[in-house]
Design a protein around this motif. Structure first.
Motif, PDB file in Angstrom:
ATOM      1  N   GLN A  62      -8.424   2.826   5.490  1.00  0.00           N
ATOM      2  CA  GLN A  62      -8.044   2.336   4.163  1.00  0.00           C
ATOM      3  C   GLN A  62      -7.106   1.127   4.280  1.00  0.00           C
ATOM      4  N   LEU A  63      -6.153   1.191   5.198  1.00  0.00           N
ATOM      5  CA  LEU A  63      -5.237   0.062   5.403  1.00  0.00           C
ATOM      6  C   LEU A  63      -5.990  -1.164   5.930  1.00  0.00           C
TER       7      LEU A  63
ATOM      8  N   VAL B 284      -5.166  -3.821  -3.222  1.00  0.00           N
ATOM      9  CA  VAL B 284      -3.977  -3.046  -2.969  1.00  0.00           C
ATOM     10  C   VAL B 284      -3.502  -2.321  -4.230  1.00  0.00           C
TER      11      VAL B 284
ATOM     12  N   SER C 184      -2.370   9.348  -0.264  1.00  0.00           N
ATOM     13  CA  SER C 184      -3.291   8.225  -0.038  1.00  0.00           C
ATOM     14  C   SER C 184      -4.730   8.587  -0.362  1.00  0.00           C
TER      15      SER C 184
ATOM     16  N   GLN D 234       0.838  -1.199   0.000  1.00  0.00           N
ATOM     17  CA  GLN D 234       0.000   0.000   0.000  1.00  0.00           C
ATOM     18  C   GLN D 234       0.877   1.255   0.000  1.00  0.00           C
TER      19      GLN D 234
ATOM     20  N   TRP E 183       1.005   4.204  -2.831  1.00  0.00           N
ATOM     21  CA  TRP E 183       0.909   5.631  -2.518  1.00  0.00           C
ATOM     22  C   TRP E 183       2.178   6.390  -2.900  1.00  0.00           C
TER      23      TRP E 183
ATOM     24  N   THR F  98      -7.924  -2.757   3.203  1.00  0.00           N
ATOM     25  CA  THR F  98      -7.016  -3.506   2.330  1.00  0.00           C
ATOM     26  C   THR F  98      -6.636  -4.833   2.984  1.00  0.00           C
TER      27      THR F  98
END
Length: 167
Positions: free
Chosen positions: A154-155, A165, A143, A95, A99, A158
């Motif tokens: 968001q993480l 991802v 991000s 991730q 980004w 994922t």
């Protein structure tokens, strides 16, 4: 902290004590057989001792099997945990790659994921809070998030597979 009776550290001393008791009982049985008492209940007494001793020995073997199974299960769980930790790290790193975070931003983002405050991140990195705030803003911009909560959300999405991802 309460002790778990299924832990190997607790089972091993129990097995040792039970083994010592079994040895004492076996010695008593051998003594009773070699030098019998002439009392009328002695035969019944020896039978009860034999049954108790074999029951104790059977319990020892059962506990050894449980201990072995627990040790194997613990090893499997530790391996699975290590694999899961590695997978989480890989997903987070992927991730961060998506980004296009700089090395400094990756450090800050890692501390953000760990839940550190801006002041704590600045202290850990040996930088000023203003620098960390600027790096956090760059992370938010890259991000597409507005704040820490959105980055973490968001993480987590994922990690849970709710978000690709590569998206």
């Amino acid at each position: 902290m309460q002790s778990d009776p299924a832990r190997p550290a607790i089972l091993v001393p129990l097995i040792v004590v039970q083994s010592l008791c079994a040895i004492v009982f076996l010695g008593d049985i051998i003594g009773d057989v070699l030098v019998p008492d002439v009392g009328e209940d002695e035969g019944r007494h020896v039978i009860f001792e034999i049954l108790a001793t074999f029951g104790l020995i059977a319990a020892i073997f059962f506990e050894i099997r449980i201990l072995r199974r627990l040790t194997q299960q613990r090893a499997r769980l530790e391996t699975a945990l290590s694999d899961a930790q590695s997978a989480v790290f890989d997903v987070i790193e992927a991730q961060f790659d998506l980004w296009a975070l700089s090395p400094a931003e990756r450090d800050v983002a890692t501390f953000l994921v760990k839940g550190l405050s801006t002041a704590e991140i600045a202290e850990m990195r040996g930088s000023k809070e203003g620098t960390v705030k600027a790096q956090l803003n760059a992370i938010y911009r890259k991000s597409g998030c507005a704040n820490r909560s959105e980055v973490m959300s968001q993480l987590i999405d994922t990690l849970m597979g709710r978000r690709d991802v590569t998206a």
